[in-house]
Structure formats: C-alpha cells, structure tokens
Scaffold this active site. Sequence first.
Site, mmCIF file in Angstrom:
data_model
loop_
_atom_site.group_PDB
_atom_site.id
_atom_site.type_symbol
_atom_site.label_atom_id
_atom_site.label_comp_id
_atom_site.label_asym_id
_atom_site.label_seq_id
_atom_site.Cartn_x
_atom_site.Cartn_y
_atom_site.Cartn_z
ATOM 1 N N PHE A 80 77.948 2.533 92.240
ATOM 2 C CA PHE A 80 77.551 2.656 90.838
ATOM 3 C C PHE A 80 76.037 2.630 90.764
ATOM 4 C CE2 PHE A 80 79.382 2.336 86.550
ATOM 5 C CZ PHE A 80 80.670 2.742 86.801
ATOM 6 N N GLN B 157 70.203 0.354 75.550
ATOM 7 C CA GLN B 157 70.474 1.297 76.643
ATOM 8 C C GLN B 157 71.120 2.596 76.174
ATOM 9 O OE1 GLN B 157 73.727 0.568 79.811
ATOM 10 N NE2 GLN B 157 71.791 0.457 80.888
ATOM 11 N N HIS C 120 73.187 5.578 77.774
ATOM 12 C CA HIS C 120 73.926 5.984 78.975
ATOM 13 C C HIS C 120 73.699 7.473 79.158
ATOM 14 C CE1 HIS C 120 77.223 6.809 81.687
ATOM 15 N NE2 HIS C 120 77.565 5.540 81.736
ATOM 16 N N LEU D 129 81.933 8.636 76.093
ATOM 17 C CA LEU D 129 81.389 8.332 77.417
ATOM 18 C C LEU D 129 82.139 9.014 78.560
ATOM 19 C CD1 LEU D 129 79.132 6.339 78.403
ATOM 20 C CD2 LEU D 129 81.020 4.990 79.277
ATOM 21 N N GLU E 13 79.955 6.432 84.603
ATOM 22 C CA GLU E 13 79.084 6.582 85.762
ATOM 23 C C GLU E 13 79.923 6.666 87.042
ATOM 24 O OE1 GLU E 13 75.519 4.150 85.164
ATOM 25 O OE2 GLU E 13 75.920 3.418 87.175
ATOM 26 N N ARG F 286 70.351 3.578 84.669
ATOM 27 C CA ARG F 286 70.583 4.461 83.525
ATOM 28 C C ARG F 286 69.325 4.825 82.758
ATOM 29 N NH1 ARG F 286 76.075 1.329 81.580
ATOM 30 N NH2 ARG F 286 77.345 2.248 83.241
ATOM 31 N N HIS G 287 74.453 3.189 74.064
ATOM 32 C CA HIS G 287 75.584 2.594 74.771
ATOM 33 C C HIS G 287 75.633 1.082 74.700
ATOM 34 C CE1 HIS G 287 78.791 2.477 77.660
ATOM 35 N NE2 HIS G 287 78.083 1.810 78.562
ATOM 36 N N ARG H 277 70.505 -2.789 81.605
ATOM 37 C CA ARG H 277 71.691 -3.296 82.307
ATOM 38 C C ARG H 277 72.174 -2.297 83.345
ATOM 39 N NH1 ARG H 277 77.144 -2.408 81.857
ATOM 40 N NH2 ARG H 277 77.127 -1.367 79.844
#
Length: 575
Positions: A116, A236, A238, A248, A251, A282, A348, A390
């Site tokens: 990730f 954030q 994404h 979404l 990821e 991100r 996000h 994050r």
Amino acid sequence: MAVHQFDAVIVGAGGAGLMAALQASQSARIAVLSKLYPTRSHTGTAQGGIGAALGNLETDTWEWHMFDTVKGGDYLVDQDAAEIMCREAVDTVYELEHMGLPFSRTPDGKIAQRPFGGHTKEFGKAPVRRSCYAADRTGHMILQTLYQQCIKQGVTFFDEYHVVDLLTRDGAACGVVAVEIATGDLHVFHAKAVLFATGGCGRMYKITSNALTLTGDGMAVVGRRGIPLEDMEFFQFHPTGIYKMGILITEGARGEGGILRNGKGERFMEKYTPTLKDLAPRDMVSRAIFREVREGRGIDGKDYVHLDLTHLDPKVIREKLPDITDFVETYLGIDPSRAPIPIQPTAHYAMGGIPTNARAEVVADEKNTVFPGLYAAGECACVSVHGANRLGTNSLVDIIVFGRRGGKQVGEFVKKASFTPLPEKPLEQTEARFAALKREGGGESVFEIRKDLQEEMMDKASVFRTEPDLTKMLQIIGDLKSRYSKIHVKDRGTGYNMELLEAFELGCLLDLAQATVTSALARQESRGAHYREDFPKRDDANWLKHTLAKINGQRVTLSYKPVSITKFQPQERKY
Ligand SMILES: Cc1cc2nc3c(=O)[nH]c(=O)nc-3n(C[C@H](O)[C@H](O)[C@H](O)COP(=O)(O)OP(=O)(O)OC[C@H]3O[C@@H](n4cnc5c(N)ncnc54)[C@H](O)[C@@H]3O)c2cc1C
C-alpha cells in the site's frame, strides 16, 4: 423530556464506536447512539485493508511501520501515539481474526497482505506487503464482525438517534442531547463519560469519497462547547476517485499492480517519486495528478487521468478487487481488465479533529489538559497518528487501536467517577438552534447553501492553496453563514424530518470549513496534504507544531502546541 441514564454514552457505531463499546461494556452500563443503523456506518465501505506488521509474506516490523507513518505524516505525527498504534496493530488484527473476521488468506492459511502507498521495508528501501485485507471489503468485514460481537455481548443500541449537543457542567462532560429520528422527540442522555466516534467531514467538498452522512457532527458539537479542533487544515485527497463522482477506487488497485497514466499514455509517477512510483503517499500522488492536468497532460486535455489495470491477470482483478470491478462496471460501464478507469483526486479523510491523548481522553488546550469525562476515537479524533497526511490502511488501525483503548479507559473511569449533575436547562441550546432553523420566512434551502459551500471549498481549499484563494474562501464562508441564519426548512413535521437534520448537519459543515480555512490561511508552509503554492517548502523552524482552532460563535481563533518527537528526527521527505 425523556432522560436516560447510563454510565457512559458512545456516539457513533462505526469501527471506532463499536470497538469502544465492546471494551467499555465489559465493566459498565453503556449506550451506543448512532444516527445510522450501525452496519451502515462508513467503516463498512473501507476497501483496501488494515495495516499491521504481521510479516506473513516477508519480514516486517512495527518500527518500520512507525517510521513510515511518521514520514508519511510529514513529521507532524505525535510519535509516542504512532508507536502505540503500530505496536498494538499486530495484536488487534489477531483479535479481529479470533472474533471471526474472514480475512483473505495466503496459500498456507495465514492472513494475506498486500503493498500500500507509503508502506516500506527497512525505513523506505522498497514497498512491503503490510495491508491485511478481506478482498476489497475489509471495512465491511470489520464492521459486521464487531457488530455481531456487540450483539452477543448485549450492548444497548439507540439506532437512528441523531446527537445534536454535548452537555457539560463545571468543566466536565455529563451527557448528550439526541433527536429520535423516527419521532423528532428530544432525548437527554445523562452519563459519567461520553465518547465521540462520529467519523469524518468529507461532505464539505464537492468531489468526495465520503458518504452523505459524513458531516462532522461530533467535531462541531464538541468544538462549539469550547474545545479547540486540532490540525483541521490537513484534509486528505485520495488520488483515485471515479471521475466526476468521487467514488473511491482503493489504493489496493495500485497495490495489486495498477498504474497511473496521463493523456499521452505515460506512467507519470516515475518522474515524481522514483522509488515508490504509483505507491507513493496520497498527498504526493494527488499533487502529481493535478500537475499533469495543469500542464495539459490530462486525458484529452481534461481534468482527469487513467488508472490502468489492463495489464493485470483478470483473475487477480476479479478475486482481489471484486467490489471495485463492480463499481466501475455499474457507474462507468467499463470492464477494468479491458479499459483504463478515468479518475481524479477525491476528498477523503480528515487528519484533524477532536484533540486526544493516546488514552482517547479529550485534551482541551495547548498544555494537553484532560477534559474530564470526554473521549474521542476514530476519524473524528486527532491523536495525532496521521500528522499532515495519513497513509492508506492506517485509519482502520487507528479506529481499532484507539477505539479499544478509549473503551477500556471509559470502563475504568466510570468505576471511580460519580455523575456530574445535568445543567439546569439541558435542552436550551438545542431548542434555540432548532427554533432558528424552523423560523417562518423566505430564506434559501439547505441544498443551495450546501452546494455553494462544496463547490467553493473544492475550488479554493483543496489540493493546492494560496493566500488570495483562502482569504476569499473565508469571506464566502461568512456570507454562507449569514445566508444560513435565514435558512428556510419547509418540512414542518416531527417524524423523519430529514430536512431539519440536514440543516443541522450543514451548520456543522460551515463551522468546520471555517476552522479548516482559518487554520490553512495561517499556516505559511507546505506540509503533507496542506500545500501552499505561495509557500511551497516545509518550514520546521516555524511550523513544526499542531494548530488548535477554537470556534467562538462567528469567529475562529488559533493557538498552537508542540509535536511529540521521540525516535525519528524530521528529514526531507523523498520516496
Ligand atoms: C470509501 C472509503 C474507503 C476507505 N478505505 C479505507 C481502507 O481501506 N483502509 C483504511 O484504513 N481506511 C479506509 N477509509 C477510511 C476509514 O474507513 C474511516 O476513516 C474509518 O472507517 C472511520 O471510522 P469511524 O468509526 O471513525 O467512523 P464511521 O465508520 O464513519 O462511523 C461514524 C458513526 O458515527 C455516527 N454518527 C455520526 N454523526 C452522528 C450524530 N450526530 N449522532 C449520532 N451518531 C452519529 C454514524 O451513524 C456512524 O455510526 C476509507 C474511507 C472511505 C470513505
């Protein structure tokens, strides 16, 4: 007025609320209040996985996980809290497994793990397989598992109770006020402790992955009682939301080998982050997409790029990414194994929120003074383990680890604490707020004001920010607030008056947008998700500190507190 008494009240039934409830209910009489039926909470939509250094497929350690978390968060992370999270992640994942969570498996039966963004081995050398997953339905499995455990344990739920106020007296929390959605009746919950686990506030932006209900109610309700909100400028985006819709695409799709391509068909992430490429954190990937688009390399010159999975084995796509295959087919009519997916960054995750320490106790000032009886965990809280940005899979860890710690702490606290008496008129603020929303007159609808807020925030306070834009945005919020004060709620009924509750939620979004933009305007540097084009560098000398934004009626005032740095000194962030 209906008054209920419990040792503790937990507001929110997502992963954080349910984990806290499981712990606290072992030793105390608790109630869980949720505006949604619990299994509809946003945790259920989490796709890609939960990060923990189990080392099932290759060597991994919690120190590497902690380093990645701190570096990913651009060194604004409180490192004492990050250490706790990364250490306890391992045990909590096994705890979920033992509760019956159906993780995907390796051929020899261990919990499967995949790479990730920003998760690496040996302090940044190469991607590592750390994300534990159940296909692309990890959050769904977590939520169902925890809910079943709560039912087994006999936790008391008040489903579809919408909390609209926090009650305090003599500087301590003593309960909440909630609207019973089915009847419109107001209920007072009197408790020794209150734990907020109300999730995020992505609905202040137009393009977002967040459910309609993510309006930041908990943050606003607590903020309005004088507790400053921490690091709200860090929101954030994404990188991979479905174009124009924001839905979404995990990821995990890049974790399984998907790559981003611009209008010329180039794999552009190589230019920006040569080591991690498409699996960079991100904030960096979102900025790279915006840059490609600005420089005319969007698809057909438009404001989107492609996520390409066509080179992957169709079996991998079907088995490891079944839900996103379904979304793409349903919403775009595309088979992801044959055609690339049009994507754009989508709002996000709120890194900021209600400030807490690592015991999930709310801390109310620059000196981290505990506010007695008040707790927060999950996305509505700021511990701060995510700092300025994050990493993927770290929210599910956060909600489980700190939900568990918060629940335990609440259980301990109520054993010794006594009930603080309720304020004389517990409904005073709520009644005044609702009376204002229901006033007769010809104001605008919720829809019009919310639409303007979301469009303007998207335009002026998203991935790239400048002083003129943020200054303008503050004025716009002022205007929106004055339009809001004359809002017209047409529905005069009591039961299921969703129009009234949406008006309440809009009020929360306006307060949070104001805290976000005020904090962003003041922070004259770029760090993590907060990128100022007029101050493109990180400035540790002046800005290695947390923002605290206090909502004072129509104004937001700022103060700052230090970051806890234990193991890793700030370095330049290269991937
Ligand atoms: C589409 C999507 C995919 C994601 N994928 C991942 C992933 O793969 N890995 C990862 O780590 N993170 C992921 N995230 C982030 C992560 O899922 C969330 O941050 C996390 O689940 C939040 O959990 P929570 O318990 O804090 O809140 P939520 O699950 O959002 O629950 C909030 C709860 O609060 C209740 N509530 C809210 N307001 C009120 C009110 N006023 N009164 C009463 N109740 C209220 C709601 O009813 C709900 O029960 C994803 C997020 C999204 C949107």
